[in-house]
Enzyme design. Structure first.
Site, PDB file in Angstrom:
ATOM      1  N   HIS A  54       0.845  -1.206   0.000  1.00 54.73           N
ATOM      2  CA  HIS A  54       0.000   0.000   0.000  1.00 54.73           C
ATOM      3  C   HIS A  54       0.871   1.243   0.000  1.00 54.73           C
ATOM      4  O   HIS A  54       2.091   1.159   0.173  1.00 54.73           O
ATOM      5  CB  HIS A  54      -1.012  -0.013   1.147  1.00 54.73           C
ATOM      6  N   HIS A  56       1.336   3.895   1.898  1.00 55.08           N
ATOM      7  CA  HIS A  56       1.882   4.605   3.066  1.00 55.08           C
ATOM      8  C   HIS A  56       3.412   4.656   3.010  1.00 55.08           C
ATOM      9  O   HIS A  56       4.061   3.702   2.566  1.00 55.08           O
ATOM     10  CB  HIS A  56       1.431   3.939   4.372  1.00 55.08           C
ATOM     11  N   ASP A  58       5.817   4.321   5.110  1.00 56.38           N
ATOM     12  CA  ASP A  58       6.663   3.303   5.754  1.00 56.38           C
ATOM     13  C   ASP A  58       6.679   1.985   4.974  1.00 56.38           C
ATOM     14  O   ASP A  58       7.399   1.050   5.349  1.00 56.38           O
ATOM     15  CB  ASP A  58       6.249   3.080   7.222  1.00 56.38           C
ATOM     16  N   HIS A  59       5.919   1.903   3.863  1.00 57.06           N
ATOM     17  CA  HIS A  59       5.913   0.707   3.006  1.00 57.06           C
ATOM     18  C   HIS A  59       6.410   1.023   1.587  1.00 57.06           C
ATOM     19  O   HIS A  59       7.279   0.338   1.066  1.00 57.06           O
ATOM     20  CB  HIS A  59       4.502   0.107   2.969  1.00 57.06           C
ATOM     21  N   HIS A 110      -7.635  -0.663   5.362  1.00 54.66           N
ATOM     22  CA  HIS A 110      -6.546   0.155   5.931  1.00 54.66           C
ATOM     23  C   HIS A 110      -6.273   1.311   4.955  1.00 54.66           C
ATOM     24  O   HIS A 110      -6.210   2.474   5.356  1.00 54.66           O
ATOM     25  CB  HIS A 110      -5.319  -0.711   6.140  1.00 54.66           C
ATOM     26  N   ASP A 134      -0.375  -4.053   5.911  1.00 55.68           N
ATOM     27  CA  ASP A 134      -1.083  -3.553   7.094  1.00 55.68           C
ATOM     28  C   ASP A 134      -2.551  -3.976   7.097  1.00 55.68           C
ATOM     29  O   ASP A 134      -3.403  -3.299   7.683  1.00 55.68           O
ATOM     30  CB  ASP A 134      -0.984  -2.027   7.178  1.00 55.68           C
ATOM     31  N   HIS A 173       4.415  -5.293   9.998  1.00 54.64           N
ATOM     32  CA  HIS A 173       4.997  -4.739  11.226  1.00 54.64           C
ATOM     33  C   HIS A 173       5.170  -5.797  12.301  1.00 54.64           C
ATOM     34  O   HIS A 173       4.413  -6.762  12.364  1.00 54.64           O
ATOM     35  CB  HIS A 173       4.084  -3.657  11.833  1.00 54.64           C
TER      36      HIS A 173
HETATM   37  N1  LIG Z   1      -0.422   1.093  17.573  1.00 54.10           N
HETATM   38  C1  LIG Z   1       0.682   1.189  16.643  1.00 54.10           C
HETATM   39  C2  LIG Z   1       0.797   2.640  16.227  1.00 54.10           C
HETATM   40  C3  LIG Z   1       1.248   2.824  14.822  1.00 54.10           C
HETATM   41  C4  LIG Z   1       0.108   2.576  13.795  1.00 54.10           C
HETATM   42  O1  LIG Z   1      -0.958   3.226  13.839  1.00 54.10           O
HETATM   43  N2  LIG Z   1       0.331   1.666  12.867  1.00 54.10           N
HETATM   44  C5  LIG Z   1      -0.599   1.373  11.782  1.00 54.10           C
HETATM   45  C6  LIG Z   1       0.191   0.759  10.617  1.00 54.10           C
HETATM   46  S1  LIG Z   1       1.498   1.805  10.009  1.00 54.10           S
HETATM   47  C7  LIG Z   1      -1.669   0.375  12.195  1.00 54.10           C
HETATM   48  O2  LIG Z   1      -2.544   0.110  11.398  1.00 54.10           O
HETATM   49  N3  LIG Z   1      -1.616  -0.187  13.416  1.00 54.10           N
HETATM   50  C8  LIG Z   1      -2.569  -1.195  13.847  1.00 54.10           C
HETATM   51  C9  LIG Z   1      -2.912  -1.110  15.308  1.00 54.10           C
HETATM   52  O3  LIG Z   1      -2.438  -0.161  15.982  1.00 54.10           O
HETATM   53  O4  LIG Z   1      -3.670  -1.965  15.770  1.00 54.10           O
HETATM   54  C10 LIG Z   1       1.903   0.613  17.366  1.00 54.10           C
HETATM   55  O5  LIG Z   1       1.729  -0.451  17.972  1.00 54.10           O
HETATM   56  O6  LIG Z   1       3.016   1.131  17.302  1.00 54.10           O
HETATM   57 ZN   LIG Z   2       2.579   0.443   8.247  1.00 50.32          ZN
HETATM   58 ZN   LIG Z   3      -0.184   1.535   6.524  1.00 54.85          ZN
END
Ligand SMILES: N[C@@H](CCC(=O)N[C@@H](CS)C(=O)NCC(=O)O)C(=O)O
Ligand SMILES: [Zn+2]
Ligand SMILES: [Zn+2]
Length: 260
Positions: A54, A56, A58-59, A110, A134, A173
């Site tokens: 996607h 974003h 960071d990808h 997402h 994601d 992630h």
């Molecule tokens: N809660 C994230 C914060 C960063 C964030 O929002 N990441 C995005 C992807 S870049 C996401 O979809 N996270 C899923 C989630 O927090 O459940 C973390 O654990 O660091």
């Molecule tokens: Zn991400």
């Molecule tokens: Zn993302």
């Protein structure tokens, strides 16, 4: 097939997918191009393909630089916002990386153009792999930035959930420990969650990734894959799986992760 896990930024993963028969390779979400080229050199493979989950940063944020360093790459993605895109794909678009077959799965929510990549080796007993960006994380899912609970239900249950249960899940992630702490909050009596959390903490302590899981395993501990279970619906105060999906995503958006 071989999948080399390449940690990037603070908690992202890039993946080098290698076809051992032809030594051809693809890279999933190459946000740090120099790290990718170092791995390509180390393995002595020919990088031909970029698979972007996607748009974003960071990808997809490394695409332009990687293509400058390595001209001629085919860059796949499902969204016009993906940098250096050469081939826009959609649901069930098929492509090859050497002898490996890659099927694009459209999983909007997402982001509206999110693609997961399902990889099989024809005529072999090797388990398939899916690169989920994601959309699906180990024990979790992405935030619903551009979509609805109904779309995430279709993505997780109908599309990813119908893949071979042995399929290896390579996500975007390292969020596994935090995800499992939320999963435990949703289902305090689910032993699969407790076992996986103990294992994930041990992996973290030894500096090892918690990737891959399998689709079959995700159905045992991932609350977003378990929205049809009474335990998860009861926690959400809902009796419908899509409404449960919406409720637990909203709850996780505001969840304060406990220390242990
Ligand atoms: N809660 C994230 C914060 C960063 C964030 O929002 N990441 C995005 C992807 S870049 C996401 O979809 N996270 C899923 C989630 O927090 O459940 C973390 O654990 O660091
Ligand atoms: Zn991400
Ligand atoms: Zn993302």
């Amino acid at each position: 097939m071989k999948v080399e896990i390449l940690p990037a930024l603070t908690d992202n993963y890039m993946y080098l997918l290698i076809d051992q028969d032809t030594r051809e390779a693809a890279i999933v979400d190459p946000v740090q191009p120099q790290k990718v080229l170092d791995a390509v050199k180390k393995h002595g493979v020919k990088l031909t393909t970029v698979l972007t989950t996607h748009h974003h940063w960071d990808h997809a944020g490394g695409n332009e630089k990687l293509v400058k360093m390595e001209p001629g790459l085919r860059v796949y993605g499902g969204d016009g916002r993906v940098g250096a895109l050469t081939q826009k794909v959609s649901h069930l678009t098929a492509l090859q990386v050497g002898s490996l077959s890659v099927k694009c799965l459209s999983t909007p929510c997402h982001t509206s153009g999110h693609i997961c990549y399902y990889v099989t080796k024809p005529n072999s007993s090797e388990p398939p792999a899916v690169f989920t960006g994601d959309t699906l994380f180990v024990a979790g899912c992405g935030k619903f930035f551009e979509g609805t609970p109904d779309e995430m239900y279709k993505a997780l249950i109908e599309i990813l959930g119908s893949l071979d249960p042995k399929t290896r899940v390579y996500c975007g992630h390292e969020y596994t420990i935090n995800n499992l702490k939320f999963a435990r909050h949703v289902e305090p009596n689910n032993l699969s969650i407790q076992e996986k959390l103990a294992w994930a903490k041990a992996q973290y302590e030894s500096g090892e990734p918690t990737i891959p899981s399998t689709i079959g395993e995700e159905f045992t501990y991932n609350p977003f894959m378990r929205v049809r279970e009474k335990s998860v619906q009861d926690h959400a105060g809902e009796s419908d799986p899509v409404r449960t999906m919406g409720a637990i995503r909203k709850e996780k958006d505001n969840f304060r992760v406990p220390k242990d």
